[in-house]
Motif scaffolding. Structure first.
Motif, PDB file in Angstrom:
ATOM      1  N   THR A  77      60.131  23.319  -6.356  1.00  0.00           N
ATOM      2  CA  THR A  77      59.191  24.036  -5.484  1.00  0.00           C
ATOM      3  C   THR A  77      58.647  23.125  -4.383  1.00  0.00           C
ATOM      4  O   THR A  77      57.601  23.396  -3.805  1.00  0.00           O
ATOM      5  CB  THR A  77      58.024  24.652  -6.281  1.00  0.00           C
ATOM      6  OG1 THR A  77      57.288  23.593  -6.898  1.00  0.00           O
ATOM      7  CG2 THR A  77      58.498  25.578  -7.371  1.00  0.00           C
TER       8      THR A  77
ATOM      9  N   LYS B 251      65.378  30.357  -5.480  1.00  0.00           N
ATOM     10  CA  LYS B 251      64.450  29.868  -4.464  1.00  0.00           C
ATOM     11  C   LYS B 251      64.714  30.531  -3.119  1.00  0.00           C
ATOM     12  O   LYS B 251      63.793  30.773  -2.341  1.00  0.00           O
ATOM     13  CB  LYS B 251      64.554  28.347  -4.337  1.00  0.00           C
ATOM     14  CG  LYS B 251      63.768  27.547  -5.350  1.00  0.00           C
ATOM     15  CD  LYS B 251      62.294  27.909  -5.459  1.00  0.00           C
ATOM     16  CE  LYS B 251      61.557  27.943  -4.147  1.00  0.00           C
ATOM     17  NZ  LYS B 251      61.099  26.661  -3.664  1.00  0.00           N
TER      18      LYS B 251
ATOM     19  N   MET C  89      62.822  33.664  -3.033  1.00  0.00           N
ATOM     20  CA  MET C  89      61.398  33.375  -2.810  1.00  0.00           C
ATOM     21  C   MET C  89      61.143  33.107  -1.336  1.00  0.00           C
ATOM     22  O   MET C  89      60.190  33.607  -0.745  1.00  0.00           O
ATOM     23  CB  MET C  89      60.979  32.129  -3.592  1.00  0.00           C
ATOM     24  CG  MET C  89      60.547  32.311  -5.007  1.00  0.00           C
ATOM     25  SD  MET C  89      59.555  33.736  -5.294  1.00  0.00           S
ATOM     26  CE  MET C  89      57.915  33.154  -4.978  1.00  0.00           C
ATOM     27  N   SER C  90      62.014  32.294  -0.760  1.00  0.00           N
ATOM     28  CA  SER C  90      61.828  31.878   0.625  1.00  0.00           C
ATOM     29  C   SER C  90      61.970  33.067   1.574  1.00  0.00           C
ATOM     30  O   SER C  90      61.112  33.297   2.430  1.00  0.00           O
ATOM     31  CB  SER C  90      62.849  30.792   0.958  1.00  0.00           C
ATOM     32  OG  SER C  90      62.935  30.603   2.335  1.00  0.00           O
TER      33      SER C  90
ATOM     34  N   LEU D  22      57.238  38.423   4.304  1.00  0.00           N
ATOM     35  CA  LEU D  22      55.811  38.738   4.157  1.00  0.00           C
ATOM     36  C   LEU D  22      54.985  38.056   5.254  1.00  0.00           C
ATOM     37  O   LEU D  22      53.989  38.593   5.730  1.00  0.00           O
ATOM     38  CB  LEU D  22      55.301  38.323   2.776  1.00  0.00           C
ATOM     39  CG  LEU D  22      55.906  39.062   1.578  1.00  0.00           C
ATOM     40  CD1 LEU D  22      55.318  38.551   0.270  1.00  0.00           C
ATOM     41  CD2 LEU D  22      55.678  40.567   1.699  1.00  0.00           C
TER      42      LEU D  22
ATOM     43  N   HIS E 127      59.098  38.993  -4.446  1.00  0.00           N
ATOM     44  CA  HIS E 127      58.349  37.730  -4.343  1.00  0.00           C
ATOM     45  C   HIS E 127      57.503  37.496  -5.596  1.00  0.00           C
ATOM     46  O   HIS E 127      57.479  36.402  -6.147  1.00  0.00           O
ATOM     47  CB  HIS E 127      57.474  37.773  -3.100  1.00  0.00           C
ATOM     48  CG  HIS E 127      56.871  36.452  -2.736  1.00  0.00           C
ATOM     49  ND1 HIS E 127      57.593  35.464  -2.112  1.00  0.00           N
ATOM     50  CD2 HIS E 127      55.637  35.938  -2.922  1.00  0.00           C
ATOM     51  CE1 HIS E 127      56.819  34.416  -1.926  1.00  0.00           C
ATOM     52  NE2 HIS E 127      55.617  34.671  -2.414  1.00  0.00           N
TER      53      HIS E 127
ATOM     54  N   LEU F 105      60.221  32.113 -11.903  1.00  0.00           N
ATOM     55  CA  LEU F 105      60.451  30.698 -11.612  1.00  0.00           C
ATOM     56  C   LEU F 105      59.419  29.814 -12.301  1.00  0.00           C
ATOM     57  O   LEU F 105      59.752  28.772 -12.863  1.00  0.00           O
ATOM     58  CB  LEU F 105      60.354  30.461 -10.097  1.00  0.00           C
ATOM     59  CG  LEU F 105      61.579  30.788  -9.269  1.00  0.00           C
ATOM     60  CD1 LEU F 105      61.247  30.764  -7.795  1.00  0.00           C
ATOM     61  CD2 LEU F 105      62.668  29.762  -9.534  1.00  0.00           C
TER      62      LEU F 105
ATOM     63  N   MET G 276      50.955  27.219  -6.787  1.00  0.00           N
ATOM     64  CA  MET G 276      51.391  28.377  -6.003  1.00  0.00           C
ATOM     65  C   MET G 276      51.215  29.687  -6.766  1.00  0.00           C
ATOM     66  O   MET G 276      50.888  30.715  -6.174  1.00  0.00           O
ATOM     67  CB  MET G 276      52.846  28.199  -5.564  1.00  0.00           C
ATOM     68  CG  MET G 276      53.028  27.157  -4.496  1.00  0.00           C
ATOM     69  SD  MET G 276      52.116  27.527  -2.993  1.00  0.00           S
ATOM     70  CE  MET G 276      53.313  28.519  -2.098  1.00  0.00           C
ATOM     71  N   LEU G 277      51.411  29.657  -8.067  1.00  0.00           N
ATOM     72  CA  LEU G 277      51.283  30.913  -8.825  1.00  0.00           C
ATOM     73  C   LEU G 277      49.825  31.365  -8.876  1.00  0.00           C
ATOM     74  O   LEU G 277      49.523  32.538  -8.648  1.00  0.00           O
ATOM     75  CB  LEU G 277      51.840  30.759 -10.244  1.00  0.00           C
ATOM     76  CG  LEU G 277      51.859  32.078 -11.026  1.00  0.00           C
ATOM     77  CD1 LEU G 277      52.851  33.055 -10.414  1.00  0.00           C
ATOM     78  CD2 LEU G 277      52.166  31.878 -12.483  1.00  0.00           C
TER      79      LEU G 277
ATOM     80  N   GLY H 263      48.981  32.682  -5.601  1.00  0.00           N
ATOM     81  CA  GLY H 263      49.656  33.971  -5.420  1.00  0.00           C
ATOM     82  C   GLY H 263      48.940  35.076  -6.168  1.00  0.00           C
ATOM     83  O   GLY H 263      48.769  36.182  -5.650  1.00  0.00           O
TER      84      GLY H 263
ATOM     85  N   HIS I  52      47.857  29.163  -0.007  1.00  0.00           N
ATOM     86  CA  HIS I  52      49.227  29.498  -0.437  1.00  0.00           C
ATOM     87  C   HIS I  52      50.218  29.161   0.682  1.00  0.00           C
ATOM     88  O   HIS I  52      51.257  28.561   0.448  1.00  0.00           O
ATOM     89  CB  HIS I  52      49.278  30.993  -0.757  1.00  0.00           C
ATOM     90  CG  HIS I  52      50.507  31.452  -1.481  1.00  0.00           C
ATOM     91  ND1 HIS I  52      50.723  31.190  -2.814  1.00  0.00           N
ATOM     92  CD2 HIS I  52      51.588  32.175  -1.084  1.00  0.00           C
ATOM     93  CE1 HIS I  52      51.875  31.734  -3.189  1.00  0.00           C
ATOM     94  NE2 HIS I  52      52.424  32.337  -2.160  1.00  0.00           N
ATOM     95  N   LEU I  53      49.850  29.548   1.901  1.00  0.00           N
ATOM     96  CA  LEU I  53      50.770  29.339   3.022  1.00  0.00           C
ATOM     97  C   LEU I  53      50.767  27.896   3.519  1.00  0.00           C
ATOM     98  O   LEU I  53      51.735  27.465   4.137  1.00  0.00           O
ATOM     99  CB  LEU I  53      50.423  30.285   4.173  1.00  0.00           C
ATOM    100  CG  LEU I  53      50.704  31.758   3.888  1.00  0.00           C
ATOM    101  CD1 LEU I  53      50.311  32.617   5.073  1.00  0.00           C
ATOM    102  CD2 LEU I  53      52.173  31.966   3.558  1.00  0.00           C
TER     103      LEU I  53
ATOM    104  N   GLY J 175      53.432  27.079   1.380  1.00  0.00           N
ATOM    105  CA  GLY J 175      54.541  28.034   1.419  1.00  0.00           C
ATOM    106  C   GLY J 175      55.328  28.021   2.717  1.00  0.00           C
ATOM    107  O   GLY J 175      56.554  28.131   2.700  1.00  0.00           O
TER     108      GLY J 175
ATOM    109  N   SER K 185      57.619  25.012   2.915  1.00  0.00           N
ATOM    110  CA  SER K 185      58.487  25.065   1.747  1.00  0.00           C
ATOM    111  C   SER K 185      59.599  26.096   1.929  1.00  0.00           C
ATOM    112  O   SER K 185      60.737  25.881   1.519  1.00  0.00           O
ATOM    113  CB  SER K 185      57.645  25.391   0.511  1.00  0.00           C
ATOM    114  OG  SER K 185      58.454  25.514  -0.625  1.00  0.00           O
ATOM    115  N   ALA K 186      59.260  27.218   2.570  1.00  0.00           N
ATOM    116  CA  ALA K 186      60.264  28.269   2.786  1.00  0.00           C
ATOM    117  C   ALA K 186      61.397  27.746   3.661  1.00  0.00           C
ATOM    118  O   ALA K 186      62.565  28.070   3.445  1.00  0.00           O
ATOM    119  CB  ALA K 186      59.609  29.493   3.416  1.00  0.00           C
TER     120      ALA K 186
ATOM    121  N   THR L 103      63.529  25.268   1.713  1.00  0.00           N
ATOM    122  CA  THR L 103      64.381  25.960   0.749  1.00  0.00           C
ATOM    123  C   THR L 103      65.667  26.478   1.385  1.00  0.00           C
ATOM    124  O   THR L 103      66.728  26.425   0.776  1.00  0.00           O
ATOM    125  CB  THR L 103      63.606  27.129   0.104  1.00  0.00           C
ATOM    126  OG1 THR L 103      62.471  26.594  -0.568  1.00  0.00           O
ATOM    127  CG2 THR L 103      64.466  27.887  -0.891  1.00  0.00           C
TER     128      THR L 103
END
Ligand code: HEM
Ligand code: SF4
Ligand code: FES
Lengths: 251, 233
Positions: free
Chosen positions: A219, B12, B15-16, B22, B72, B79, B108-109, B112, B182-183, B186, B189-190, B193
């Protein structure tokens, strides 16, 4: 002038893979601050053997930071409090007189404990083996300039190739992910003309083996990069993602 | 294909891509919300809401958005569970002293779920009332769109009244700040990924991601707060 310190060790002891482990404490006196961490453990073991007790089992080999055999999670960090070094390169001058030092094995489902501080890192060998062979053209020695490789690529490939497979990245990862290791092994070949032919297959097979062996999903927290003794960069993980996804897209 | 999406990198990827989708939705949403700040008694906002509710292309995207959220959330949970298993049960007695790892990236969870909990309230307050049950506040009002007198739902009245309750504004601010954090991880990271990153782009993407994250977080918060303080009565 030689400085010495007295320290207290809290060491993980575990008789075997299935046995229940526990911490055992030891006091060590007059340890030279010039000695390495592993030399300090040698002194401990010598004392234990002289007393007729079981020495602490730990991994080591080259003792110069190139083989990746030494491990140990020391006071909250893989390879201890110093940056960019392996445990064999860690010096006792990094510790204070009277300090308690906690020593634990790598903790991750992919690296089960064998005994005391030794874990089974055979999973890494299986991932390497899954990468398969690299074709190299035989025949006469090629001219030095017949295969031009841009300097930045050569540098990045060399940086990736400096991974010694120690497993600190997995030990540091909250997800038990082996992505930094796998990305280094894929990147060291992905940037060079040698082994290009097998590039797509290598990325797919190594990732498949990594998943099969139960390592986690990356992650991108970056803990691996911070704790890697060789400074392997997260940029390699982005490259592995590219290599893997484009290899799959070609199918 | 199934082996691609079943692999760690494939999961992943989902997710990305869902996350980036979103993110695009958030940009549109914040843009429409910013109309709430135009002091015209909600005319422009109502026109915007009317456009969003009646344009066929946008109505088509709505189920896609639901799928995006679902993928998502489901994969995010999956994950995280897999990663806990891969990590194993044994914890380090000496803790984790690794420096330089952001809190957001490790949580992140939780972040989220904060956003998700807010989302449930948000959908109940607006989407359900506007699409399913209706609400007296939504009684039709006539506005002029490009000179044409059009009868539309008074979405502004519903939003304005909702934001007259302090507890709702507080919940919105918490949700928006959770989203920003989160962002803050995120966003970059997106891109990492999908493989769009290297030494240089990583720095750019983290800076850009932080700016974007807080623009979204503070933007949504500020609109709710300003509505509460300056747009009532
Ligand atoms: C508008 C709302 C949301 C947006 C824009 C968003 C965006 C993102 C982005 C861009 C990522 C990075 C993906 C990557 O690393 O490749 C991410 C990761 C994540 N999101 Fe969300 N997210 C939202 C809501 C949620 C919700 C409601 C949950 C609920 C469980 C959630 C759970 C997660 C988790 C667990 C991760 C980390 C997964 C990983 O990196 O492997 N997100 N999100
Ligand atoms: S990437 Fe770094 S930490 Fe991981 S195995 Fe290689 S050298 Fe060790
Ligand atoms: S013993 Fe070889 S790297 Fe430490």
């Amino acid at each position: 002038m030689e400085n010495t310190i007295n320290i207290k060790l809290k060491v993980w002891r575990q008789a075997g893979p299935k046995a229940k482990g526990r911490f055992e404490t030891f006091e060590l006196k007059n340890i030279s601050t010039d000695s390495s961490f592993l030399e300090m453990l040698d002194i401990l073991n010598e004392q234990l053997i002289n007393k007729g007790e079981e020495p602490v089992a730990f991994d080591h080999d080259c003792r110069e930071g190139i083989c990746g055999m030494c491990s140990l999670y020391i006071n909250g960090r893989p390879h201890g409090p110093d940056d960019d070094v392996t445990t064999c390169q860690l010096h006792m001058r990094k510790f204070k007189d009277g300090q308690t030092i906690t020593i634990e094995p790598w903790r991750s489902a992919g690296f089960p404990v064998i005994k005391d501080l030794i874990v089974d890192r055979g999973a890494f060998d299986k991932i390497i083996a899954a990468g398969g062979y690299v074709s190299v053209n035989t025949g006469g020695v090629p001219d030095a300039n017949a295969l031009p490789i841009p300097k930045p690529n050569a540098d990045e490939a060399m940086d990736a190739a400096s991974c010694i497979g120690c497993g600190a990245c997995v030990a540091a990862c909250k997800n038990g992910s082996a992505m930094l290791f796998v990305s280094a092994k894929v990147s060291q070949l992905a940037l060079l003309p040698q082994g290009k032919v097998e590039g797509a297959r290598r990325a797919k097979n190594m990732v498949a083996k990594m998943d099969e062996l139960g390592f986690g999903n990356c992650t991108n927290t970056g803990a691996c990069e911070v704790e890697c003794p060789k400074g392997i960069s997260l940029a390699n993980i982005a490259r592995l993602n590219r290599e893997f996804l484009s290899a799959k897209a070609q199918d | 294909m199934s082996s691609t999406l079943g692999s760690s990198i494939g999961k992943k990827l989902l997710m990305s891509l869902s996350g980036l989708f979103l993110i695009m939705f958030l940009v549109v949403h914040l843009t429409v919300n910013s109309f709430l700040l135009i002091p015209d008694g909600g005319e422009f906002f109502n026109a915007g809401a009317h456009f969003m509710a009646t344009t066929p292309a946008i109505r088509l995207i709505e189920p896609l958005l639901a799928i995006g959220f679902l993928v998502h959330i489901l994969w995010g949970v999956k994950l995280t569970i897999e990663n806990r298993r891969a990590r194993g049960n044994a914890r380090y007695a000496s803790g984790k002293k690794t420096t330089g790892v952001t809190w957001a990236s490790q949580n992140m969870l939780v972040l989220g779920i904060t956003v998700g909990a807010f989302l449930v309230l948000h959908i109940a307050q607006f989407w359900v009332k506007m699409k399913l049950t209706g609400d007296p506040l939504l009684d039709h009002t006539t506005i002029s769109i490009g000179g044409v007198e059009t009868e539309v739902e008074n979405a502004y009245a519903l939003v304005n009244t909702t934001f007259s309750y302090l507890w709702i504004v507080v919940v919105y601010v918490i949700g928006a700040i959770g989203l920003a954090i989160h962002l803050s991880h995120g966003f970059w990271s997106a891109f990492q990924t999908i493989g769009f990153s290297n030494e240089i782009w990583r720095k750019r993407l983290t800076v850009l991601g932080n700016i974007f994250a807080w623009l979204m977080g503070l933007g949504f918060s500020l609109i709710a707060v300003l509505q509460y303080f300056f747009y009532q009565g």
